[in-house]
Motif scaffolding. Structure first.
Motif, PDB file in Angstrom:
ATOM      1  N   MET A  15      20.728  79.026 -60.422  1.00 18.37           N
ATOM      2  CA  MET A  15      19.297  79.103 -60.644  1.00 18.37           C
ATOM      3  C   MET A  15      18.719  80.231 -59.794  1.00 18.37           C
ATOM      4  O   MET A  15      19.057  80.384 -58.633  1.00 18.37           O
ATOM      5  CB  MET A  15      18.656  77.754 -60.270  1.00 18.37           C
ATOM      6  CG  MET A  15      17.160  77.790 -60.250  1.00 18.37           C
ATOM      7  SD  MET A  15      16.317  76.216 -59.979  1.00 18.37           S
ATOM      8  CE  MET A  15      17.034  75.615 -58.480  1.00 18.37           C
ATOM      9  N   ASN A  16      17.844  81.027 -60.386  1.00 20.80           N
ATOM     10  CA  ASN A  16      17.124  82.082 -59.688  1.00 20.80           C
ATOM     11  C   ASN A  16      15.797  81.544 -59.182  1.00 20.80           C
ATOM     12  O   ASN A  16      15.073  80.871 -59.923  1.00 20.80           O
ATOM     13  CB  ASN A  16      16.859  83.267 -60.609  1.00 20.80           C
ATOM     14  CG  ASN A  16      18.101  84.057 -60.920  1.00 20.80           C
ATOM     15  OD1 ASN A  16      19.113  83.925 -60.251  1.00 20.80           O
ATOM     16  ND2 ASN A  16      18.030  84.883 -61.939  1.00 20.80           N
ATOM     17  N   VAL A  17      15.474  81.854 -57.936  1.00 22.95           N
ATOM     18  CA  VAL A  17      14.258  81.349 -57.317  1.00 22.95           C
ATOM     19  C   VAL A  17      13.429  82.500 -56.773  1.00 22.95           C
ATOM     20  O   VAL A  17      13.964  83.455 -56.208  1.00 22.95           O
ATOM     21  CB  VAL A  17      14.591  80.347 -56.179  1.00 22.95           C
ATOM     22  CG1 VAL A  17      13.373  80.005 -55.354  1.00 22.95           C
ATOM     23  CG2 VAL A  17      15.210  79.081 -56.756  1.00 22.95           C
ATOM     24  N   LEU A  18      12.127  82.380 -56.939  1.00 22.53           N
ATOM     25  CA  LEU A  18      11.154  83.312 -56.395  1.00 22.53           C
ATOM     26  C   LEU A  18      10.360  82.580 -55.322  1.00 22.53           C
ATOM     27  O   LEU A  18       9.674  81.600 -55.616  1.00 22.53           O
ATOM     28  CB  LEU A  18      10.217  83.786 -57.501  1.00 22.53           C
ATOM     29  CG  LEU A  18       8.899  84.430 -57.090  1.00 22.53           C
ATOM     30  CD1 LEU A  18       9.137  85.693 -56.301  1.00 22.53           C
ATOM     31  CD2 LEU A  18       8.054  84.702 -58.306  1.00 22.53           C
ATOM     32  N   PHE A  19      10.492  83.014 -54.073  1.00 20.46           N
ATOM     33  CA  PHE A  19       9.667  82.485 -52.994  1.00 20.46           C
ATOM     34  C   PHE A  19       8.393  83.312 -52.974  1.00 20.46           C
ATOM     35  O   PHE A  19       8.434  84.523 -52.721  1.00 20.46           O
ATOM     36  CB  PHE A  19      10.406  82.543 -51.655  1.00 20.46           C
ATOM     37  CG  PHE A  19      11.537  81.566 -51.573  1.00 20.46           C
ATOM     38  CD1 PHE A  19      11.302  80.224 -51.329  1.00 20.46           C
ATOM     39  CD2 PHE A  19      12.852  81.974 -51.752  1.00 20.46           C
ATOM     40  CE1 PHE A  19      12.341  79.301 -51.261  1.00 20.46           C
ATOM     41  CE2 PHE A  19      13.902  81.076 -51.692  1.00 20.46           C
ATOM     42  CZ  PHE A  19      13.646  79.735 -51.436  1.00 20.46           C
ATOM     43  N   LEU A  20       7.279  82.667 -53.265  1.00 20.96           N
ATOM     44  CA  LEU A  20       6.023  83.361 -53.528  1.00 20.96           C
ATOM     45  C   LEU A  20       4.981  83.136 -52.442  1.00 20.96           C
ATOM     46  O   LEU A  20       4.605  81.998 -52.157  1.00 20.96           O
ATOM     47  CB  LEU A  20       5.450  82.888 -54.871  1.00 20.96           C
ATOM     48  CG  LEU A  20       4.125  83.489 -55.306  1.00 20.96           C
ATOM     49  CD1 LEU A  20       4.265  84.973 -55.596  1.00 20.96           C
ATOM     50  CD2 LEU A  20       3.600  82.743 -56.538  1.00 20.96           C
ATOM     51  N   ASP A  21       4.539  84.240 -51.859  1.00 23.40           N
ATOM     52  CA  ASP A  21       3.336  84.244 -51.030  1.00 23.40           C
ATOM     53  C   ASP A  21       2.173  84.547 -51.979  1.00 23.40           C
ATOM     54  O   ASP A  21       2.382  85.096 -53.061  1.00 23.40           O
ATOM     55  CB  ASP A  21       3.475  85.323 -49.947  1.00 23.40           C
ATOM     56  CG  ASP A  21       2.294  85.374 -49.004  1.00 23.40           C
ATOM     57  OD1 ASP A  21       1.644  84.327 -48.786  1.00 23.40           O
ATOM     58  OD2 ASP A  21       2.007  86.460 -48.472  1.00 23.40           O
ATOM     59  N   ILE A  22       0.963  84.202 -51.598  1.00 20.26           N
ATOM     60  CA  ILE A  22      -0.189  84.461 -52.466  1.00 20.26           C
ATOM     61  C   ILE A  22      -1.026  85.631 -51.940  1.00 20.26           C
ATOM     62  O   ILE A  22      -1.235  86.617 -52.634  1.00 20.26           O
ATOM     63  CB  ILE A  22      -1.091  83.209 -52.601  1.00 20.26           C
ATOM     64  CG1 ILE A  22      -0.298  82.020 -53.144  1.00 20.26           C
ATOM     65  CG2 ILE A  22      -2.316  83.521 -53.454  1.00 20.26           C
ATOM     66  CD1 ILE A  22      -0.090  81.985 -54.618  1.00 20.26           C
ATOM     67  N   ASP A  23      -1.510  85.512 -50.701  1.00 18.71           N
ATOM     68  CA  ASP A  23      -2.360  86.567 -50.146  1.00 18.71           C
ATOM     69  C   ASP A  23      -1.573  87.865 -50.018  1.00 18.71           C
ATOM     70  O   ASP A  23      -0.504  87.903 -49.431  1.00 18.71           O
ATOM     71  CB  ASP A  23      -2.917  86.144 -48.784  1.00 18.71           C
ATOM     72  CG  ASP A  23      -3.918  85.008 -48.895  1.00 18.71           C
ATOM     73  OD1 ASP A  23      -4.678  84.989 -49.879  1.00 18.71           O
ATOM     74  OD2 ASP A  23      -3.940  84.131 -48.014  1.00 18.71           O
TER      75      ASP A  23
END
Length: 151
Positions: free
Chosen positions: A1-9
């Motif tokens: 599985m590919n995962v994107l760790f996402l920040d917002i600001d």
């Protein structure tokens, strides 16, 4: 599985959007705003790679409310969130998440701050907080997730 760790600001919102109100998406249920171009880039990245979003931003403290905002904004769903280990612990939170989820094959980190040591730095796509997520960043993220040379 590919995962994107996402920040917002600095990723889904940016400093320049405050000068161009026509590029801003506003939530109807909260005071959250994001940049329309940055949001489109996120949609394209998830569509191209099929990655799952894991929220690593401090916005995860909004709990399910942030999931509803993503739904309202027609963004891909947030699949999970990193644990909250305190201030300035983003790298450790991502490492903890990876330890707890052995099914992650590849991952990429979208963030406007470079606080990632060693091998984690090789998974980072550093966004410019003035612009947020761009097409160039999408190419970099795809290269990381698909083991391709960066453009």
């Amino acid at each position: 599985m590919n995962v994107l760790f996402l920040d917002i600001d600095g990723v889904l919102n940016n400093l320049a959007m405050y000068k161009c109100p026509n590029t801003v998406w506003r939530s109807k249920q909260s005071d959250i705003i994001m940049d329309l171009g940055n949001m489109q880039c996120l949609k394209e990245l998830v569509f191209i790679t099929g990655c799952k979003i894991v929220l690593s931003s401090s916005w995860r403290t909004l709990g399910n409310n942030i999931r509803y905002v993503f739904q309202e904004a027609d963004l891909p769903p947030i699949e999970d969130m990193t644990p909250d280990l305190g201030m300035n612990a983003r790298a450790e939170e991502i490492q903890q998440h990876l330890l707890e989820h052995q099914d992650v094959d590849r991952y990429v980190i979208l963030d406007d701050c470079d606080v990632f040591p060693g091998d984690m730095h090789n998974h980072l796509v550093l966004t410019n907080p003035m612009a947020g997520l761009t097409i160039e960043n999408i190419h970099q993220a795809c290269a990381i997730l698909h083991h391709l040379p960066a453009l």
